[in-house]
Design an enzyme around this catalytic site. Structure first.
Site, PDB file in Angstrom:
ATOM      1  N   TYR A  58     -10.427   0.696   5.166  1.00 61.41           N
ATOM      2  CA  TYR A  58     -10.190  -0.836   5.309  1.00 61.41           C
ATOM      3  C   TYR A  58     -10.717  -1.542   4.870  1.00 61.41           C
ATOM      4  O   TYR A  58     -10.221  -1.592   3.952  1.00 61.41           O
ATOM      5  CB  TYR A  58     -10.153  -1.295   6.431  1.00 61.41           C
ATOM      6  N   LYS A  65      -9.042  -9.951   5.677  1.00 62.66           N
ATOM      7  CA  LYS A  65      -8.580 -10.426   7.042  1.00 62.66           C
ATOM      8  C   LYS A  65     -10.111 -11.085   7.773  1.00 62.66           C
ATOM      9  O   LYS A  65      -9.763 -12.341   8.236  1.00 62.66           O
ATOM     10  CB  LYS A  65      -8.576  -9.493   7.613  1.00 62.66           C
TER      11      LYS A  65
HETATM   12  P1  NAD Z   1       4.549  -4.789   6.001  1.00 63.18           P
HETATM   13  O1  NAD Z   1       4.543  -3.827   4.861  1.00 63.18           O
HETATM   14  O2  NAD Z   1       6.068  -4.551   6.573  1.00 63.18           O
HETATM   15  O3  NAD Z   1       4.408  -5.647   5.079  1.00 63.18           O
HETATM   16  C1  NAD Z   1       3.476  -6.872   4.685  1.00 63.18           C
HETATM   17  C2  NAD Z   1       4.612  -7.142   3.642  1.00 63.18           C
HETATM   18  O4  NAD Z   1       3.343  -8.051   2.566  1.00 63.18           O
HETATM   19  C3  NAD Z   1       5.055  -6.839   2.722  1.00 63.18           C
HETATM   20  O5  NAD Z   1       6.809  -7.616   3.400  1.00 63.18           O
HETATM   21  C4  NAD Z   1       4.883  -7.583   1.443  1.00 63.18           C
HETATM   22  O6  NAD Z   1       6.629  -7.565   0.592  1.00 63.18           O
HETATM   23  C5  NAD Z   1       4.337  -8.943   1.538  1.00 63.18           C
HETATM   24  N1  NAD Z   1       3.812  -8.956   0.709  1.00 63.18           N
HETATM   25  C6  NAD Z   1       2.638  -8.016  -0.347  1.00 63.18           C
HETATM   26  N2  NAD Z   1       2.378  -9.375  -1.496  1.00 63.18           N
HETATM   27  C7  NAD Z   1       2.863 -10.017  -1.216  1.00 63.18           C
HETATM   28  C8  NAD Z   1       2.957 -11.250  -2.192  1.00 63.18           C
HETATM   29  N3  NAD Z   1       2.049 -11.131  -3.817  1.00 63.18           N
HETATM   30  N4  NAD Z   1       4.128 -12.343  -2.115  1.00 63.18           N
HETATM   31  C9  NAD Z   1       4.323 -12.127  -1.212  1.00 63.18           C
HETATM   32  N5  NAD Z   1       4.756 -11.267   0.127  1.00 63.18           N
HETATM   33  C10 NAD Z   1       3.777 -10.209  -0.285  1.00 63.18           C
HETATM   34  O7  NAD Z   1       3.443  -3.986   6.837  1.00 63.18           O
HETATM   35  P2  NAD Z   1       2.935  -5.088   8.221  1.00 63.18           P
HETATM   36  O8  NAD Z   1       2.378  -3.602   8.716  1.00 63.18           O
HETATM   37  O9  NAD Z   1       4.088  -4.875   8.441  1.00 63.18           O
HETATM   38  O10 NAD Z   1       2.100  -6.327   7.553  1.00 63.18           O
HETATM   39  C11 NAD Z   1       2.337  -7.408   7.973  1.00 63.18           C
HETATM   40  C12 NAD Z   1       0.717  -7.637   8.168  1.00 63.18           C
HETATM   41  O11 NAD Z   1       0.118  -7.680   9.428  1.00 63.18           O
HETATM   42  C13 NAD Z   1      -0.049  -7.713   7.459  1.00 63.18           C
HETATM   43  O12 NAD Z   1      -0.687  -8.996   7.381  1.00 63.18           O
HETATM   44  C14 NAD Z   1      -1.230  -6.767   8.394  1.00 63.18           C
HETATM   45  O13 NAD Z   1      -2.276  -6.418   7.243  1.00 63.18           O
HETATM   46  C15 NAD Z   1      -0.852  -7.248   9.139  1.00 63.18           C
HETATM   47  N6  NAD Z   1      -1.370  -5.582  10.921  1.00 63.18           N
HETATM   48  C16 NAD Z   1      -0.191  -5.176  10.193  1.00 63.18           C
HETATM   49  C17 NAD Z   1      -1.137  -4.361  11.318  1.00 63.18           C
HETATM   50  C18 NAD Z   1      -0.367  -2.294  10.989  1.00 63.18           C
HETATM   51  O14 NAD Z   1      -1.046  -1.454  11.248  1.00 63.18           O
HETATM   52  N7  NAD Z   1       0.809  -2.345  10.471  1.00 63.18           N
HETATM   53  C19 NAD Z   1      -1.810  -3.831  12.082  1.00 63.18           C
HETATM   54  C20 NAD Z   1      -2.565  -5.283  11.635  1.00 63.18           C
HETATM   55  C21 NAD Z   1      -2.276  -6.543  11.282  1.00 63.18           C
HETATM   56  O1  0WE Z   2      -3.446  -4.619   7.416  1.00 64.26           O
HETATM   57  C1  0WE Z   2      -3.175  -3.603   7.307  1.00 64.26           C
HETATM   58  C2  0WE Z   2      -3.174  -2.471   5.837  1.00 64.26           C
HETATM   59  C3  0WE Z   2      -2.503  -3.813   4.828  1.00 64.26           C
HETATM   60  C4  0WE Z   2      -2.041  -2.985   3.364  1.00 64.26           C
HETATM   61  C5  0WE Z   2      -1.425  -1.494   3.441  1.00 64.26           C
HETATM   62  C6  0WE Z   2      -1.338  -1.018   1.963  1.00 64.26           C
HETATM   63  C7  0WE Z   2      -0.662   0.244   1.894  1.00 64.26           C
HETATM   64  C8  0WE Z   2       0.239   0.730   0.484  1.00 64.26           C
HETATM   65  C9  0WE Z   2      -3.087  -3.879   2.487  1.00 64.26           C
HETATM   66  N1  0WE Z   2      -2.113  -3.158   0.736  1.00 64.26           N
HETATM   67  C10 0WE Z   2      -1.641  -1.850   1.451  1.00 64.26           C
HETATM   68  N2  0WE Z   2      -1.711  -1.757  -0.388  1.00 64.26           N
HETATM   69  C11 0WE Z   2      -0.416  -0.930  -0.393  1.00 64.26           C
HETATM   70  O2  0WE Z   2      -0.755  -0.090  -1.604  1.00 64.26           O
HETATM   71  N3  0WE Z   2      -3.063  -2.371   8.429  1.00 64.26           N
HETATM   72  C12 0WE Z   2      -3.750  -3.357   9.158  1.00 64.26           C
HETATM   73  C13 0WE Z   2      -3.275  -1.227   8.730  1.00 64.26           C
HETATM   74  C14 0WE Z   2      -4.204  -0.637   8.012  1.00 64.26           C
HETATM   75  O3  0WE Z   2      -3.813  -0.417   7.040  1.00 64.26           O
HETATM   76  C15 0WE Z   2      -5.739   1.170   7.058  1.00 64.26           C
HETATM   77  C16 0WE Z   2      -6.065   0.398   8.208  1.00 64.26           C
HETATM   78  C17 0WE Z   2      -4.861   0.288   9.027  1.00 64.26           C
HETATM   79  C18 0WE Z   2      -5.118  -0.084  10.306  1.00 64.26           C
HETATM   80  C19 0WE Z   2      -6.300   0.924   6.162  1.00 64.26           C
HETATM   81  C20 0WE Z   2      -7.903   2.059   6.764  1.00 64.26           C
HETATM   82  C21 0WE Z   2      -7.634   1.523   7.593  1.00 64.26           C
HETATM   83  C22 0WE Z   2      -7.442   1.498   8.361  1.00 64.26           C
END
Ligand code: NAD
Ligand code: 0WE
Length: 253
Positions: A155, A162
């Protein structure tokens, strides 16, 4: 529950996005949603999704640009006629930084991850403040992950971002509380969004959660949305992080 509330949802990329699950839950609770999307590539998808929750306030906003943020908040305020709720669900780090060792993170890539994933909350909160204050207060929710407080393999710089985001939630709660604006975060377990699926080893992480969490299962975006709506509605809750992770964070091994 949120009848007549005016909400801006930032971070919808597709129907699997956590932001989209939250928008649907807001709509079901009676709120009116506006959307920002990152780039032209996403416009069609986000417009179609917005239409399905009766919204046509859909504006581009790259959070790295102050000019974009200024224009987007102006358009959203005009389109909705005010603002009560802000949902921030945005994160980005270079794909090569979500593998290998954190110690190898380059300066530019570090700042990119912190800019998009942490500073953007403050940039949006500052622009939301006068709009919310004019309506007697408001509520902001962002999305975080356990990797912000523990070293989760791979991560990496996202964990550092975060940590900054979670600390920002507390400082923003302190600053905006007197205007009756609340700021909270949901700390979600792994959710199979498009961004997450592209991460090597994601399936293994889901297996570990199913094996080790108290509830022996994974969570989905709708679970996250329920807690987000609760936080957005809970009038005396601010500066908190609520875990939606089947209890995984409570375990020591
Ligand atoms: P997602 O890819 O659907 O959403 C990420 C969003 O960030 C996208 O809509 C993308 O367009 C936007 N983004 C990235 N760079 C940007 C920029 N420069 N300007 C404007 N928007 C931008 O993925 P998600 O998993 O729904 O992620 C949403 C949030 O949830 C993130 O903060 C992620 O860290 C958090 N999160 C995700 C998980 C998981 O496992 N998926 C778990 C915990 C927290
Ligand atoms: O916040 C996240 C992921 C957010 C994210 C995802 C991507 C994939 C595509 C941020 N940047 C990028 N850049 C890209 O090019 N999570 C909480 C999901 C997540 O991501 C991981 C995790 C978990 C959980 C990455 C490594 C290990 C665990």
């Amino acid at each position: 529950m949120l009848e007549g509330k005016l909400a801006l949802v930032a971070g919808v990329a597709n129907r699997r996005s956590i932001a989209w699950a939250i928008a649907q839950a807001l709509h079901a609770a009676g709120a009116r949603c506006a959307f920002t999307y990152q780039g032209e590539r996403l416009e069609k998808t986000v417009r179609e999704l917005a239409a399905s929750v009766d919204s046509d306030v859909v504006v581009p906003c790259d959070v790295r640009s102050d000019a974009d943020l200024d224009r987007a908040f102006g358009e959203v305020a005009a389109g909705l006629g005010g603002l009560d709720i802000l949902v921030h669900a945005i994160a980005f780090a270079q794909a090569h930084d979500l593998q290998g060792r954190f110690v190898d993170t380059a300066r530019d890539d570090f700042w990119l991850a912190l800019d998009v994933s942490a500073y953007s909350l403050t940039a949006m909160a500052r622009r939301a403040e006068p709009l919310m204050a004019a309506r007697g207060g408001g509520s902001i929710v962002t999305m975080t992950y356990l990797g912000g407080e523990r070293a989760v393999p791979r991560y990496n710089v996202m964990g550092v971002a975060k940590a900054a985001l979670e600390s920002s939630v507390r400082y923003l709660a302190a600053d905006l509380g007197p205007a009756n604006i609340r700021v909270n975060a949901v700390s979600a377990g792994p959710v199979r969004t498009l961004a997450a699926r592209s991460i090597p080893g994601f399936a293994t992480m889901e297996e570990m959660v199913a094996e080790r969490s108290p509830l022996k299962r994974n969570i989905d975006a709708a679970d996250v949305a329920k807690t987000a709506v609760y936080l957005l509605d809970a009038e005396n809750v601010t500066g908190t992080i609520a875990y939606v992770d089947a209890g995984y964070h409570a375990m020591g091994m």
